[in-house]
Design a protein around this motif. Structure first.
Motif, mmCIF file in Angstrom:
data_model
loop_
_atom_site.group_PDB
_atom_site.id
_atom_site.type_symbol
_atom_site.label_atom_id
_atom_site.label_comp_id
_atom_site.label_asym_id
_atom_site.label_seq_id
_atom_site.Cartn_x
_atom_site.Cartn_y
_atom_site.Cartn_z
ATOM 1 N N TRP A 55 13.115 -7.407 2.062
ATOM 2 C CA TRP A 55 12.882 -6.710 3.320
ATOM 3 C C TRP A 55 13.160 -5.231 3.053
ATOM 4 C CZ3 TRP A 55 11.370 -9.969 7.322
ATOM 5 C CH2 TRP A 55 11.554 -11.330 7.077
ATOM 6 N N TRP A 56 12.126 -4.505 2.647
ATOM 7 C CA TRP A 56 12.279 -3.088 2.305
ATOM 8 C C TRP A 56 12.231 -2.263 3.590
ATOM 9 C CZ3 TRP A 56 13.367 -1.322 -2.513
ATOM 10 C CH2 TRP A 56 13.212 -2.228 -3.561
ATOM 11 N N VAL A 57 13.302 -1.559 3.870
ATOM 12 C CA VAL A 57 13.417 -0.726 5.062
ATOM 13 C C VAL A 57 13.448 0.726 4.618
ATOM 14 C CG1 VAL A 57 14.899 -0.109 7.023
ATOM 15 C CG2 VAL A 57 14.706 -2.510 6.303
ATOM 16 N N ARG A 58 12.575 1.530 5.182
ATOM 17 C CA ARG A 58 12.667 2.966 4.909
ATOM 18 C C ARG A 58 13.751 3.540 5.816
ATOM 19 N NH1 ARG A 58 8.329 7.918 5.532
ATOM 20 N NH2 ARG A 58 9.708 9.482 4.602
ATOM 21 N N HIS A 92 13.530 4.350 0.096
ATOM 22 C CA HIS A 92 12.750 5.555 0.357
ATOM 23 C C HIS A 92 11.256 5.280 0.206
ATOM 24 C CE1 HIS A 92 16.603 7.671 0.057
ATOM 25 N NE2 HIS A 92 16.856 6.774 -0.883
ATOM 26 N N PHE A 93 10.470 6.145 0.800
ATOM 27 C CA PHE A 93 9.014 6.049 0.813
ATOM 28 C C PHE A 93 8.445 5.719 -0.564
ATOM 29 C CE2 PHE A 93 4.978 8.426 0.241
ATOM 30 C CZ PHE A 93 4.183 7.732 1.139
ATOM 31 N N GLY A 94 8.731 6.567 -1.554
ATOM 32 C CA GLY A 94 8.156 6.391 -2.878
ATOM 33 C C GLY A 94 8.586 5.103 -3.544
ATOM 34 N N ILE A 95 9.839 4.751 -3.386
ATOM 35 C CA ILE A 95 10.354 3.537 -4.030
ATOM 36 C C ILE A 95 9.709 2.299 -3.419
ATOM 37 C CG2 ILE A 95 12.442 2.151 -4.402
ATOM 38 C CD1 ILE A 95 12.038 4.831 -6.115
ATOM 39 N N ILE A 96 9.545 2.283 -2.109
ATOM 40 C CA ILE A 96 8.870 1.154 -1.466
ATOM 41 C C ILE A 96 7.429 1.060 -1.966
ATOM 42 C CG2 ILE A 96 8.100 0.209 0.750
ATOM 43 C CD1 ILE A 96 10.683 1.547 1.960
ATOM 44 N N LEU A 128 -0.690 5.054 -3.009
ATOM 45 C CA LEU A 128 -0.165 6.304 -2.449
ATOM 46 C C LEU A 128 -0.730 6.600 -1.060
ATOM 47 C CD1 LEU A 128 1.736 8.635 -3.066
ATOM 48 C CD2 LEU A 128 -0.148 9.792 -4.215
ATOM 49 N N ALA A 129 -1.869 6.056 -0.716
ATOM 50 C CA ALA A 129 -2.471 6.274 0.603
ATOM 51 C C ALA A 129 -1.794 5.444 1.696
ATOM 52 C CB ALA A 129 -3.958 5.945 0.554
ATOM 53 N N GLN A 130 -0.940 4.504 1.329
ATOM 54 C CA GLN A 130 -0.283 3.630 2.300
ATOM 55 C C GLN A 130 0.806 4.393 3.058
ATOM 56 O OE1 GLN A 130 -0.699 0.228 3.241
ATOM 57 N NE2 GLN A 130 0.719 0.962 4.783
ATOM 58 N N THR A 131 0.829 4.248 4.352
ATOM 59 C CA THR A 131 1.875 4.838 5.189
ATOM 60 C C THR A 131 3.105 3.943 5.184
ATOM 61 O OG1 THR A 131 0.216 5.842 6.615
ATOM 62 C CG2 THR A 131 2.413 5.580 7.543
ATOM 63 N N ILE A 132 4.262 4.553 5.074
ATOM 64 C CA ILE A 132 5.547 3.851 5.219
ATOM 65 C C ILE A 132 6.401 4.732 6.133
ATOM 66 C CG2 ILE A 132 7.608 2.956 4.071
ATOM 67 C CD1 ILE A 132 5.144 1.396 3.230
ATOM 68 N N THR A 142 8.786 -3.366 5.167
ATOM 69 C CA THR A 142 7.747 -3.905 4.295
ATOM 70 C C THR A 142 8.361 -5.133 3.631
ATOM 71 O OG1 THR A 142 6.726 -1.757 3.963
ATOM 72 C CG2 THR A 142 6.308 -3.430 2.278
ATOM 73 N N GLN A 143 7.736 -6.283 3.855
ATOM 74 C CA GLN A 143 8.321 -7.538 3.382
ATOM 75 C C GLN A 143 7.495 -8.099 2.225
ATOM 76 O OE1 GLN A 143 7.402 -11.223 3.860
ATOM 77 N NE2 GLN A 143 9.172 -11.387 2.499
ATOM 78 N N LEU A 144 8.174 -8.327 1.114
ATOM 79 C CA LEU A 144 7.553 -8.894 -0.083
ATOM 80 C C LEU A 144 8.310 -10.163 -0.465
ATOM 81 C CD1 LEU A 144 7.357 -5.620 -2.239
ATOM 82 C CD2 LEU A 144 5.625 -6.525 -0.671
ATOM 83 N N THR A 145 7.598 -11.124 -1.020
ATOM 84 C CA THR A 145 8.237 -12.358 -1.471
ATOM 85 C C THR A 145 7.960 -12.540 -2.959
ATOM 86 O OG1 THR A 145 7.957 -13.375 0.697
ATOM 87 C CG2 THR A 145 8.365 -14.861 -1.158
#
Length: 191
Positions: free
Chosen positions: A5-8, A143-147, A163-167, A173-176
């Motif tokens: 669960w990536w949180v900016r 952070h934005f870049g790390i996510i 890089l075009a993705q908004t965060i 952002t959830q990854l499994t």
């Protein structure tokens, strides 16, 4: 299986490159922070980068979750000499390099900083280690870049495409990760 669960972190209101400079986050929107915390799994472990904007955001959403030590490798990209400069200043000062940094991300490095690939390589061992630590759910305030580097890894796309993705600040952002494979759940979700 491990769910990430990536949180900016909360907004910084910076209008400049903000990498390793340790600037605070605006965490005044307590209703939004409460919704974010409620959206995240209660039994997750929580880790953050060691920069105060991530640490304080982690404090705000901890809510009884087990807190792991801060991790320097989860810091934002190191923008080197560009950190603290407005994007237009960088474009004027280093026109060709600035253009290459955005148009061909990967190995292009800011002066005295790091490239996209450097940052991704810095984060990979942390993520791999956590995948092997038998945690079901991991909340990471980063952070934005790390996510984006982790989205690139999961999607298998180029740095340029990702890089075009908004965060947005305070988004999830959830990854499994399961048996060496990645699945992308929500991206840039604002609870």
């Amino acid at each position: 299986m491990t769910r990430w669960w990536w949180v900016r972190h909360g907004p910084t209101h910076q209008k400049t490159f903000t990498g390793w400079r340790d600037v605070p986050a605006d965490l005044s929107d307590t209703a939004r922070i409460e919704r974010l915390s409620a959206y995240l799994p209660d039994d997750a472990v929580l880790i953050t980068s060691d920069l105060q904007r991530a640490v304080k955001t982690g404090d705000a959403i901890q809510s009884g979750r087990v807190r792991l030590p801060h991790v320097q490798a989860l810091r934002e990209f190191d923008f080197g000499d560009w950190d603290g400069l407005h994007f237009s200043e960088v474009a004027e000062k280093d026109a060709d390099l600035s253009r290459a940094y955005w148009e061909t991300p990967g190995n292009v490095t800011a002066p005295n900083g790091e490239s996209w690939n450097d940052a991704a390589s810095r984060v990979r061992p942390v993520v791999d280690g956590m995948n092997n630590a038998n945690h079901r759910d991991i909340v990471v305030v980063a952070h934005f870049g790390i996510i984006l580097t982790q989205l690139q890894r999961a999607w298998g796309k180029s740095a340029y495409d990702v890089l075009a993705q908004t965060i947005e600040p305070l988004s999830v952002t959830q990854l499994t990760h399961d048996a060496g494979k990645w699945d992308v759940g929500v991206v840039n979700h604002s609870p």
